[in-house]
Design a protein around this motif. Structure first.
Motif, PDB file in Angstrom:
ATOM      1  N   ILE A 185      24.415   5.900   7.852  1.00  0.00           N
ATOM      2  CA  ILE A 185      25.495   6.455   7.034  1.00  0.00           C
ATOM      3  C   ILE A 185      25.141   6.356   5.552  1.00  0.00           C
ATOM      4  N   ILE A 186      24.610   5.193   5.158  1.00  0.00           N
ATOM      5  CA  ILE A 186      24.224   5.014   3.757  1.00  0.00           C
ATOM      6  C   ILE A 186      23.131   6.013   3.369  1.00  0.00           C
ATOM      7  N   GLY A 187      22.178   6.231   4.264  1.00  0.00           N
ATOM      8  CA  GLY A 187      21.108   7.172   3.987  1.00  0.00           C
ATOM      9  C   GLY A 187      21.561   8.618   4.077  1.00  0.00           C
ATOM     10  N   MET A 188      22.507   8.901   4.974  1.00  0.00           N
ATOM     11  CA  MET A 188      22.961  10.276   5.155  1.00  0.00           C
ATOM     12  C   MET A 188      23.763  10.768   3.957  1.00  0.00           C
ATOM     13  N   ALA A 189      24.476   9.879   3.296  1.00  0.00           N
ATOM     14  CA  ALA A 189      25.286  10.298   2.145  1.00  0.00           C
ATOM     15  C   ALA A 189      24.430  10.981   1.077  1.00  0.00           C
ATOM     16  N   PRO A 190      23.358  10.345   0.583  1.00  0.00           N
ATOM     17  CA  PRO A 190      22.528  11.053  -0.399  1.00  0.00           C
ATOM     18  C   PRO A 190      21.726  12.194   0.213  1.00  0.00           C
ATOM     19  N   TYR A 191      21.282  12.036   1.473  1.00  0.00           N
ATOM     20  CA  TYR A 191      20.464  13.084   2.079  1.00  0.00           C
ATOM     21  C   TYR A 191      21.253  14.383   2.238  1.00  0.00           C
ATOM     22  N   ALA A 192      22.375  14.312   2.937  1.00  0.00           N
ATOM     23  CA  ALA A 192      23.180  15.515   3.149  1.00  0.00           C
ATOM     24  C   ALA A 192      23.769  16.013   1.836  1.00  0.00           C
ATOM     25  N   GLY A 193      24.204  15.066   0.993  1.00  0.00           N
ATOM     26  CA  GLY A 193      24.806  15.453  -0.277  1.00  0.00           C
ATOM     27  C   GLY A 193      23.835  16.242  -1.149  1.00  0.00           C
ATOM     28  N   PHE A 194      22.640  15.700  -1.352  1.00  0.00           N
ATOM     29  CA  PHE A 194      21.663  16.388  -2.192  1.00  0.00           C
ATOM     30  C   PHE A 194      21.097  17.637  -1.514  1.00  0.00           C
ATOM     31  N   SER A 195      21.077  17.644  -0.197  1.00  0.00           N
ATOM     32  CA  SER A 195      20.602  18.824   0.517  1.00  0.00           C
ATOM     33  C   SER A 195      21.540  20.007   0.281  1.00  0.00           C
ATOM     34  N   PHE A 196      22.827  19.814   0.545  1.00  0.00           N
ATOM     35  CA  PHE A 196      23.805  20.880   0.323  1.00  0.00           C
ATOM     36  C   PHE A 196      23.938  21.203  -1.162  1.00  0.00           C
TER      37      PHE A 196
END
Length: 322
Positions: A185-196
């Motif tokens: 979850i911690i990693g997905m927040a920046p990953y998905a956020g910066f991806s979109f």
């Protein structure tokens, strides 16, 4: 994500918008699921190699990315490159569906209900969408990782069903399926956020400043401009590369925690995110530990995100979501 047309006219009765909203979200769910499956199908062999390298599989840990791609078919046959892909497809359809649908929902919510617009609402909506998708599909990701980590002749699990049963009975019941959820979850927040965020920003800038060069009329609404296919692919690839660079160490920790008892050093590192990151850094360093397999991730995330965003944009036109 696609530029939306603004319609005018009389207000419809209350039941009509409700029904319209229901079918809109259903079509958005389907579009996201198809996009996710298309994206992951293109990089399944690279995904398996990444898991083998991240978790230091004893049969391949001395090899690099391309050497592992050659070694797996020799040791396990060509289908060895697709080990765990069945569980991946079962997981990725709902994952992609929930992520893209949730992004549309959060983006509209932040804009209409909270008055947050511009680039920041893409970052926030993307982060929330990624975390939402992870929470709903995480057990399937654990199963996929366990199956992909196995080497022919040393199988711990015979299939998806057996993996579910074994983890449930031997690793603490339901909690066994959520090991590694925190770093995910911690990693997905920046990953998905910066991806979109990156994709949406590049798209907006492209259509705003170079509409004739980069844009074309949407299939379902000629008044709406969408990016040309090759531009979509490029923007999606750039978005994936940036997002992966930021979140990769957390992805390494997540995989090791997911694999749990499958790892020989499980008791030393997999009880918490901090302990896992510290162990990997101490034992293997930054390049060969926290960022091991990153070159492969660039190779896989660029086409994956490119295909995902491009397929979703196309499906939105086909299903009249613009």
């Amino acid at each position: 994500m696609t530029t939306e047309a603004v319609s005018s006219g009389t207000r419809a009765p209350i039941p009509a918008p409700v029904q319209k909203d229901y079918y809109y979200w259903l079509r958005s769910f389907a579009a996201g699921g198809v996009a996710g499956c298309c994206a992951k199908s293109t990089i399944a062999p690279l995904d398996r190699v990444k898991i083998l390298l991240q978790a230091q599989n004893p049969h391949y840990k001395h090899l690099g990315v391309f050497a592992t791609l050659k070694a797996v078919p020799k040791k396990e046959g060509f289908l060895g490159l697709y080990k765990g892909n069945g569980a991946m497809m079962i997981r990725i359809f709902p994952y992609g569906a929930i992520q893209f649908m949730a992004f549309d929902h959060y983006r509209k919510f932040f804009n209409t209900q909270l008055g947050i617009s511009g680039h920041i609402h893409r970052l926030m909506a993307g982060s929330m969408a990624g975390m939402t998708a992870v929470i709903f599909t995480y057990p399937l990701d654990v199963i996929r990782a366990r199956l992909a980590f196995q080497v022919t002749g040393e199988h711990r699990y015979t299939g998806i069903r057996n993996a579910f049963q074994t983890i449930y009975l031997k690793e603490g019941g339901i909690s066994g399926f959520y090991r590694g959820l925190t770093p995910t979850i911690i990693g997905m927040a920046p990953y998905a956020g910066f991806s979109f965020f990156t994709f949406g920003t590049l798209k907006t800038l492209g259509l705003s400043h170079f509409p004739e060069l980069l844009g074309k009329p949407s299939l379902d609404n000629p008044d709406v401009l969408v990016l040309k296919t090759h531009v979509n692919l490029m923007c999606g690839g750039v978005a994936g590369a940036i997002a992966q660079t930021i979140s990769y160490p957390l992805d390494v920790a997540r995989r090791r925690m997911q694999l749990g008892a499958s790892l020989p050093d499980f008791d030393k590192c997999c009880s918490s995110l901090t302990k896992t990151l510290k162990h990997v850094y101490t034992q293997y360093g930054v390049k060969k530990g926290l960022y091991r397999g990153l070159s492969l991730n660039y190779i896989r995330c660029i086409p994956s995100q490119a295909v995902a965003f491009t397929t979703y944009e196309f499906m939105k036109q086909v299903l009249h979501l613009n």
